[in-house]
Design a protein around this motif. Structure first.
Motif, PDB file in Angstrom:
ATOM      1  N   LEU A  22       0.803  -1.223   0.000  1.00  0.00           N
ATOM      2  CA  LEU A  22       0.000   0.000   0.000  1.00  0.00           C
ATOM      3  C   LEU A  22       0.841   1.281   0.000  1.00  0.00           C
ATOM      4  N   LEU A  25       0.164   4.460  -6.674  1.00  0.00           N
ATOM      5  CA  LEU A  25      -0.343   3.100  -6.485  1.00  0.00           C
ATOM      6  C   LEU A  25      -0.937   2.612  -7.795  1.00  0.00           C
ATOM      7  N   PHE A  51      -7.267  -5.705  -3.280  1.00  0.00           N
ATOM      8  CA  PHE A  51      -7.598  -4.509  -2.522  1.00  0.00           C
ATOM      9  C   PHE A  51      -9.022  -4.086  -2.823  1.00  0.00           C
ATOM     10  N   TRP A  90      -3.918   8.418  -1.744  1.00  0.00           N
ATOM     11  CA  TRP A  90      -4.844   7.443  -1.177  1.00  0.00           C
ATOM     12  C   TRP A  90      -4.620   7.348   0.334  1.00  0.00           C
ATOM     13  N   ASN A  91      -5.688   6.894   0.997  1.00  0.00           N
ATOM     14  CA  ASN A  91      -5.692   6.632   2.442  1.00  0.00           C
ATOM     15  C   ASN A  91      -5.278   7.839   3.291  1.00  0.00           C
ATOM     16  N   VAL A 130      -8.163   2.716   0.119  1.00  0.00           N
ATOM     17  CA  VAL A 130      -7.665   1.443  -0.408  1.00  0.00           C
ATOM     18  C   VAL A 130      -7.351   0.549   0.776  1.00  0.00           C
ATOM     19  N   GLU A 180      -6.333  -3.491   1.853  1.00  0.00           N
ATOM     20  CA  GLU A 180      -5.932  -4.821   1.407  1.00  0.00           C
ATOM     21  C   GLU A 180      -6.910  -5.850   1.956  1.00  0.00           C
TER      22      GLU A 180
END
Length: 171
Positions: free
Chosen positions: A36, A53, A82, A157-158, A165, A167
Motif C-alpha cells: 500500500l 499506487l 484490494f 490514497w488513504n 484502499v 488490502e
C-alpha cells in the motif's frame, strides 16, 4: 484466486469519475507488507520516489501488465487484492473528456521507459501533472497489451479526502 466482478465506474461528471470495487496488484514477496506504500521506482505516471499506487481491475489485467515488467530476474510475484473507493478519477479511455481539458491520450500512451533511460521526463508524467492540477486523485489507464482491460493509478490514497484502499487478506 477466483476472479471477482469488475469494479464499478460511475458519477455524473464526464471528466471526474468514481470507482469502487476489487483491484489487484502484483508485488515482489519481500515488499508485500508494504504494497500500500505504492511504487518505489519510476513508472508510466510516476517519477522516482513519487508515491503512486498502480492497480489492475482484474487478474487478467495483472497478467497483461506484468508482460512489460517481468524478466528472468523477477521471482514469482504475489498477487494481492484490494478494495477501493475512489472519486475524482479521470478515465483516459474517454477521449472527449480528455480533449475538453487539453490532454492528448497519445501523451499517456507514449513510451515512457526510453525517455526515463535517457534522463528525460516522459509525456505521461506531464499528463499526471495536468490531471493533478485539475484535482484528480488518479486515472483509469487502458491496457496497451489488451485494450479491453484497464488499470487504476492513484496519485493519493488513504488520507482524509482521498481514495480509500484496503488490502483484503488472502483466505
Amino acid at each position: 484466486m477466483a476472479q471477482r466482478d469488475q469494479p464499478a465506474i460511475g458519477g455524473d461528471d464526464p471528466l471526474m469519475r468514481t470507482v469502487m470495487g476489487s483491484f489487484y496488484r502484483a508485488v515482489h514477496p519481500t515488499y508485500s507488507d508494504n504494497a500500500l506504500a505504492g511504487s518505489r521506482y519510476a513508472g508510466r505516471y510516476s517519477p522516482p520516489n513519487v508515491p503512486t499506487l498502480y492497480l489492475s481491475s482484474s487478474l487478467d489485467g495483472v497478467a497483461a501488465a506484468m508482460i512489460a515488467h517481468t524478466d528472468d530476474r523477477t521471482p514469482d510475484l504475489r498477487v494481492l487484492r484490494f478494495e477501493v473507493q475512489a472519486d475524482r478519477i479521470v478515465d483516459l479511455r474517454d477521449h472527449d473528456a480528455l480533449a475538453s481539458v487539453g490532454i492528448d491520450p497519445a501523451d499517456a500512451a507514449a513510451d515512457w521507459q526510453e525517455a526515463v533511460a535517457a534522463g528525460g521526463s516522459p509525456s505521461s508524467w506531464r499528463v499526471r501533472q495536468a490531471l493533478e492540477s485539475l484535482g484528480a486523485h488518479g486515472l483509469i489507464d487502458p491496457s496497451r497489451k489488451q485494450p479491453h482491460l484497464w488499470h487504476l493509478t492513484l496519485f493519493d490514497w488513504n488520507r482524509p479526502g482521498s481514495p480509500s484502499v484496503l488490502e483484503v487478506p488472502s483466505p
